[in-house]
Design an enzyme around this catalytic site. Structure first.
Site, PDB file in Angstrom:
ATOM      1  CG  ASN A  94      71.373 -76.534 -18.202  1.00 62.03           C
ATOM      2  OD1 ASN A  94      71.850 -77.643 -17.950  1.00 62.03           O
ATOM      3  ND2 ASN A  94      70.214 -76.121 -17.695  1.00 62.03           N
ATOM      4  CE  LYS A 115      67.549 -77.448 -19.701  1.00 58.20           C
ATOM      5  NZ  LYS A 115      66.175 -77.015 -19.827  1.00 58.20           N
ATOM      6  CG  HIS A 164      67.516 -75.207 -14.181  1.00 56.17           C
ATOM      7  ND1 HIS A 164      66.359 -75.847 -14.561  1.00 56.17           N
ATOM      8  CD2 HIS A 164      67.995 -74.591 -15.291  1.00 56.17           C
ATOM      9  CE1 HIS A 164      66.159 -75.621 -15.854  1.00 56.17           C
ATOM     10  NE2 HIS A 164      67.127 -74.865 -16.318  1.00 56.17           N
ATOM     11  CD  GLU A 210      64.786 -78.376 -16.781  1.00 58.52           C
ATOM     12  OE1 GLU A 210      65.903 -78.905 -16.686  1.00 58.52           O
ATOM     13  OE2 GLU A 210      64.397 -77.784 -17.813  1.00 58.52           O
ATOM     14  CD  GLU A 231      67.286 -70.685 -17.225  1.00 56.50           C
ATOM     15  OE1 GLU A 231      67.870 -70.788 -18.306  1.00 56.50           O
ATOM     16  OE2 GLU A 231      67.064 -71.649 -16.480  1.00 56.50           O
ATOM     17  N   GLY A 236      62.425 -74.666 -22.748  1.00 56.13           N
ATOM     18  CA  GLY A 236      62.169 -75.866 -23.530  1.00 56.13           C
ATOM     19  C   GLY A 236      60.831 -75.862 -24.239  1.00 56.13           C
ATOM     20  CB  SER A 253      62.865 -70.886 -26.051  1.00 58.38           C
ATOM     21  OG  SER A 253      62.141 -71.974 -25.494  1.00 58.38           O
TER      22      SER A 253
HETATM   23  P1  PGA Z   1      66.085 -74.015 -23.115  1.00 58.58           P
HETATM   24  O1  PGA Z   1      66.532 -74.221 -21.575  1.00 58.58           O
HETATM   25  O2  PGA Z   1      67.115 -73.134 -23.749  1.00 58.58           O
HETATM   26  O3  PGA Z   1      66.050 -75.398 -23.689  1.00 58.58           O
HETATM   27  O4  PGA Z   1      64.737 -73.369 -23.075  1.00 58.58           O
HETATM   28  C1  PGA Z   1      67.123 -73.198 -20.839  1.00 58.58           C
HETATM   29  C2  PGA Z   1      67.471 -73.708 -19.458  1.00 58.58           C
HETATM   30  O5  PGA Z   1      66.713 -74.514 -18.919  1.00 58.58           O
HETATM   31  O6  PGA Z   1      68.516 -73.328 -18.894  1.00 58.58           O
END
Ligand code: PGA
Length: 255
Positions: free
Chosen positions: A13, A15, A99, A101, A171, A177, A216
């Protein structure tokens, strides 16, 4: 059907990162490193504007394409939105829905996530349904309630049969992140909860459902996470922007 019969899936992903040159470089390096050439399925989910370029670059390879979001509506006057039909037309096979976010920053609630899930399936896109609890919810011991609420909303509206061609990604919001990763045991507990809920409705579908872990994931922790009985791969954010790291994560899914 046991874990061994589920094909592992690793999804990158990206982003809102990268220009066209970055996208081309990442994909080029992944192809050079043989990502996607093994048993594990590998897909990348670039920003919308890069989808067509990346699709062309991936032609003839075994790396698949996904989008990061989709509009719940079919077509029409929805300025700024991208429909499931458009994503299918440009060569996407997957789309991330719900997601954290999108839920936290763009006000997506369970009802909207359900509609996006249904819109995706209408155009034969496989939704990657994201569920996850915040840090506060985990501290309050609400993890189970939150995950089941998010999952049940989709089950109730889309029906169990929809999960025969869907992927679920656990998640934990506190791990995205942040550099904090759920321990393999913490991940396994929630993955088993998700699969258990699906099994209550249909044990064949639950046995074949792929449940990804995201938050992460790095080359250094992917193997131990992917080794858990109900973890079928990962949804990778930050580490998917580094081709060498992402290729290592893909390799970890082979074992
Ligand atoms: P990350 O994000 O691996 O940077 O923690 C995962 C995600 O948001 O799908």
């Amino acid at each position: 059907m046991s874990k061994a019969t589920r094909r592992p899936l690793v999804a990158g992903n990206w982003k809102m990162h990268g220009n066209r040159a970055d996208a081309a470089r990442i994909v080029g390096e992944l192809l050079t490193r043989g990502a996607g050439a093994g048993h594990a399925e590998v897909i990348v989910c670039p920003p919308f504007v890069h989808l067509a370029d990346v699709r062309r670059q991936l032609d003839g390879s075994r790396i698949g394409l996904g989008a990061q979001d989709v509009c719940a509506e079919e077509a029409g006057a929805h300025t700024g939105e991208i429909s499931a039909a458009m994503l299918a037309d440009v060569g996407c096979r997957y789309v991330i829905v719900g997601h954290s976010e999108r839920r936290a920053l763009y006000g997506e609630d369970d009802e909207l996530v359900v509609r996006k899930f249904v819109a995706a399936r209408r155009h034969a896109l496989t939704p990657i349904l994201c569920v996850g609890e915040t840090h506060v919810e985990r501290e309050r011991d609400e993890t189970k309630v939150v995950i089941l609420r998010q999952l049940d909303a989709v089950l109730a509206a889309a029906g169990i049969a929809a999960f025969a061609t869907a992927v679920v990604a656990y998640e934990p919001v506190w791990a995205i992140g942040t550099g904090l990763t759920a321990s393999p045991e913490q991940a396994q507990e929630v993955h088993a909860l998700i699969r258990g809920r699906i099994e209550e409705k249909d044990d064949t579908i639950s046995a074949s459902l792929r449940v990804l872990y995201g938050g992460s994931v790095k080359a250094g922790n992917a193997s131990e996470l992917f080794a858990m009985p109900d973890v079928d791969g990962g949804l990778i954010g930050g580490a998917s922007l580094k081709a060498d790291e992402f290729a290592s994560i893909c390799a970890a899914a082979e074992r």
